[in-house]
Design a protein around this motif. Structure first.
Motif, PDB file in Angstrom:
ATOM      1  N   ILE A  20      23.322  -9.638 -26.137  1.00  0.00           N
ATOM      2  CA  ILE A  20      22.470  -8.457 -25.958  1.00  0.00           C
ATOM      3  C   ILE A  20      21.504  -8.651 -24.795  1.00  0.00           C
ATOM      4  O   ILE A  20      21.358  -7.773 -23.940  1.00  0.00           O
ATOM      5  CB  ILE A  20      21.722  -8.151 -27.265  1.00  0.00           C
ATOM      6  CG1 ILE A  20      22.719  -7.744 -28.352  1.00  0.00           C
ATOM      7  CG2 ILE A  20      20.677  -7.052 -27.050  1.00  0.00           C
ATOM      8  CD1 ILE A  20      22.096  -7.531 -29.718  1.00  0.00           C
ATOM      9  N   THR A  21      20.843  -9.813 -24.753  1.00  0.00           N
ATOM     10  CA  THR A  21      19.883 -10.070 -23.672  1.00  0.00           C
ATOM     11  C   THR A  21      20.570 -10.056 -22.315  1.00  0.00           C
ATOM     12  O   THR A  21      20.047  -9.510 -21.338  1.00  0.00           O
ATOM     13  CB  THR A  21      19.182 -11.417 -23.905  1.00  0.00           C
ATOM     14  OG1 THR A  21      18.493 -11.386 -25.161  1.00  0.00           O
ATOM     15  CG2 THR A  21      18.171 -11.689 -22.796  1.00  0.00           C
ATOM     16  N   ALA A  22      21.768 -10.645 -22.242  1.00  0.00           N
ATOM     17  CA  ALA A  22      22.502 -10.675 -20.972  1.00  0.00           C
ATOM     18  C   ALA A  22      22.891  -9.271 -20.526  1.00  0.00           C
ATOM     19  O   ALA A  22      22.819  -8.941 -19.339  1.00  0.00           O
ATOM     20  CB  ALA A  22      23.747 -11.557 -21.108  1.00  0.00           C
ATOM     21  N   VAL A  23      23.334  -8.432 -21.467  1.00  0.00           N
ATOM     22  CA  VAL A  23      23.684  -7.046 -21.138  1.00  0.00           C
ATOM     23  C   VAL A  23      22.466  -6.313 -20.597  1.00  0.00           C
ATOM     24  O   VAL A  23      22.530  -5.625 -19.564  1.00  0.00           O
ATOM     25  CB  VAL A  23      24.249  -6.320 -22.375  1.00  0.00           C
ATOM     26  CG1 VAL A  23      24.387  -4.820 -22.106  1.00  0.00           C
ATOM     27  CG2 VAL A  23      25.597  -6.910 -22.778  1.00  0.00           C
ATOM     28  N   LEU A  26      21.324  -7.110 -17.031  1.00  0.00           N
ATOM     29  CA  LEU A  26      22.139  -6.513 -15.974  1.00  0.00           C
ATOM     30  C   LEU A  26      21.948  -5.000 -15.879  1.00  0.00           C
ATOM     31  O   LEU A  26      22.621  -4.336 -15.095  1.00  0.00           O
ATOM     32  CB  LEU A  26      23.619  -6.837 -16.218  1.00  0.00           C
ATOM     33  CG  LEU A  26      24.009  -8.314 -16.095  1.00  0.00           C
ATOM     34  CD1 LEU A  26      25.449  -8.528 -16.546  1.00  0.00           C
ATOM     35  CD2 LEU A  26      23.828  -8.800 -14.659  1.00  0.00           C
ATOM     36  N   GLY A  27      21.039  -4.472 -16.683  1.00  0.00           N
ATOM     37  CA  GLY A  27      20.750  -3.043 -16.618  1.00  0.00           C
ATOM     38  C   GLY A  27      21.428  -2.209 -17.675  1.00  0.00           C
ATOM     39  O   GLY A  27      21.302  -0.977 -17.662  1.00  0.00           O
ATOM     40  N   LEU A 121      27.633  -0.305 -17.711  1.00  0.00           N
ATOM     41  CA  LEU A 121      27.053  -1.001 -16.572  1.00  0.00           C
ATOM     42  C   LEU A 121      27.703  -0.508 -15.292  1.00  0.00           C
ATOM     43  O   LEU A 121      28.901  -0.217 -15.265  1.00  0.00           O
ATOM     44  CB  LEU A 121      27.265  -2.511 -16.682  1.00  0.00           C
ATOM     45  CG  LEU A 121      26.561  -3.276 -17.805  1.00  0.00           C
ATOM     46  CD1 LEU A 121      26.985  -4.733 -17.788  1.00  0.00           C
ATOM     47  CD2 LEU A 121      25.058  -3.160 -17.660  1.00  0.00           C
ATOM     48  N   ARG A 122      26.898  -0.470 -14.244  1.00  0.00           N
ATOM     49  CA  ARG A 122      27.416  -0.163 -12.905  1.00  0.00           C
ATOM     50  C   ARG A 122      27.105  -1.343 -12.010  1.00  0.00           C
ATOM     51  O   ARG A 122      25.948  -1.613 -11.676  1.00  0.00           O
ATOM     52  CB  ARG A 122      26.759   1.118 -12.372  1.00  0.00           C
ATOM     53  CG  ARG A 122      27.286   1.589 -11.024  1.00  0.00           C
ATOM     54  CD  ARG A 122      28.674   2.189 -11.151  1.00  0.00           C
ATOM     55  NE  ARG A 122      29.153   2.699  -9.860  1.00  0.00           N
ATOM     56  CZ  ARG A 122      30.373   3.157  -9.662  1.00  0.00           C
ATOM     57  NH1 ARG A 122      31.241   3.204 -10.666  1.00  0.00           N
ATOM     58  NH2 ARG A 122      30.744   3.593  -8.479  1.00  0.00           N
ATOM     59  N   LEU A 123      28.138  -2.097 -11.635  1.00  0.00           N
ATOM     60  CA  LEU A 123      27.979  -3.294 -10.824  1.00  0.00           C
ATOM     61  C   LEU A 123      28.986  -3.282  -9.691  1.00  0.00           C
ATOM     62  O   LEU A 123      30.183  -3.067  -9.920  1.00  0.00           O
ATOM     63  CB  LEU A 123      28.187  -4.553 -11.672  1.00  0.00           C
ATOM     64  CG  LEU A 123      27.228  -4.778 -12.853  1.00  0.00           C
ATOM     65  CD1 LEU A 123      27.712  -5.949 -13.687  1.00  0.00           C
ATOM     66  CD2 LEU A 123      25.820  -5.014 -12.349  1.00  0.00           C
TER      67      LEU A 123
END
Length: 203
Positions: A20-23, A26-27, A121-123
Motif C-alpha cells: 500500500i505504501t509503495a503504491v 508512486l501517486g 497509476l500513470r508512469l
C-alpha cells in the motif's frame, strides 16, 4: 478491445504484507473495497480449457460486464487479447444474463468471489492498474497490469509491468502464474491451492 498484460503475486493476509505504501508513494490512490462475483462459462462447441480462452460474467459493485480473454501469448508476463462489454446493472439483468447464456448453450463451470481494492497509476506515459485482492478460498494477491492496443507494444508493456512490480517490492518467488479460475478448479478437484516452486533441472 486490446491486450491485457498482467503479473499476479501471492501475498500475506495482513495489511502490512500489502504494498500500500509503495503504491501511494508512486501517486496511486487505492479505492474502497468492492465485491466481485465472476461466473465463468465454457463454450458449447469448443473446450476453453484446451484452447486457453476464458469467458465470464462479472458483477462488480453493481456494475455488470461480459469479458472474453483469448489464449495466452508468449512473453515474460501473462498476455492475452481481451474484450469487455458492459450491460445493464439492474438486478433483473444480472439474473437474466446467466439464463440467456445457458439457453444459448454456454456451460457454467465455476464462480470466483473476491474483494478488491484498486488503484490506477500513470508512469512513463503508460497507465497501470494495481489490484489488491482477497479471493474466497484462495487467499490474498496483488495484480499488476497494463494494456496494449497493438501487438508491437507487447514486449515493452511486459517489461514495464515487471519493472513496476519490482518497484512495489513484489518478489519473483511469490509470482502466481495461474488464473483465479484455474486455482478454484484445482481446489475443487482436491489439488493444492499453493503453486509449487519450479524444480531445478538436474540433468
Amino acid at each position: 478491445m486490446g491486450y491485457e498484460i498482467e503479473l499476479k503475486y501471492r501475498v500475506g493476509e495482513t495489511e502490512a504484507d500489502w504494498p500500500i505504501t509503495a503504491v501511494e508513494s508512486l501517486g496511486g490512490v487505492l479505492g474502497p473495497p468492492t465485491s466481485h462475483v465472476d461466473r465463468y462459462y465454457n463454450h458449447p462447441c469448443r473446450d476453453f480449457a484446451v484452447s486457453g480462452e476464458a469467458f465470464r460474467m462479472r458483477c462488480e459493485g453493481g456494475l455488470n460486464h461480459l469479458t472474453y480473454k483469448g489464449p495466452k501469448l508468449g512473453g515474460t508476463a501473462k498476455t492475452r487479447e481481451e474484450f469487455e462489454i458492459g450491460f445493464a446493472s439492474d438486478p433483473a439483468s444480472s439474473n437474466a444474463m446467466p439464463l440467456m447464456l445457458e439457453r444459448l448453450g454456454f456451460i457454467p463451470i465455476a464462480e470466483v468471489r473476491k474483494t478488491r481494492r484498486q488503484a490506477q497509476l500513470r508512469l512513463d506515459s503508460r497507465t497501470f492498474q494495481i489490484a489488491l485482492d482477497r479471493v474466497e478460498g484462495l487467499g490474498a494477491f496483488v495484480e499488476v497490469e497494463t494494456f496494449a492496443d497493438l501487438p508491437d507494444d507487447l514486449a515493452e508493456a511486459q517489461r514495464a509491468v515487471g519493472d513496476l512490480a519490482a518497484r512495489l517490492g513484489l518478489k519473483p518467488e511469490h509470482l502466481e502464474p495461474r488464473s483465479y479460475l484455474r486455482m478454484v478448479l484445482q481446489r475443487t478437484a482436491g489439488q493444492p491451492a499453493v503453486h509449487p516452486p519450479p524444480q531445478r533441472d538436474r540433468s
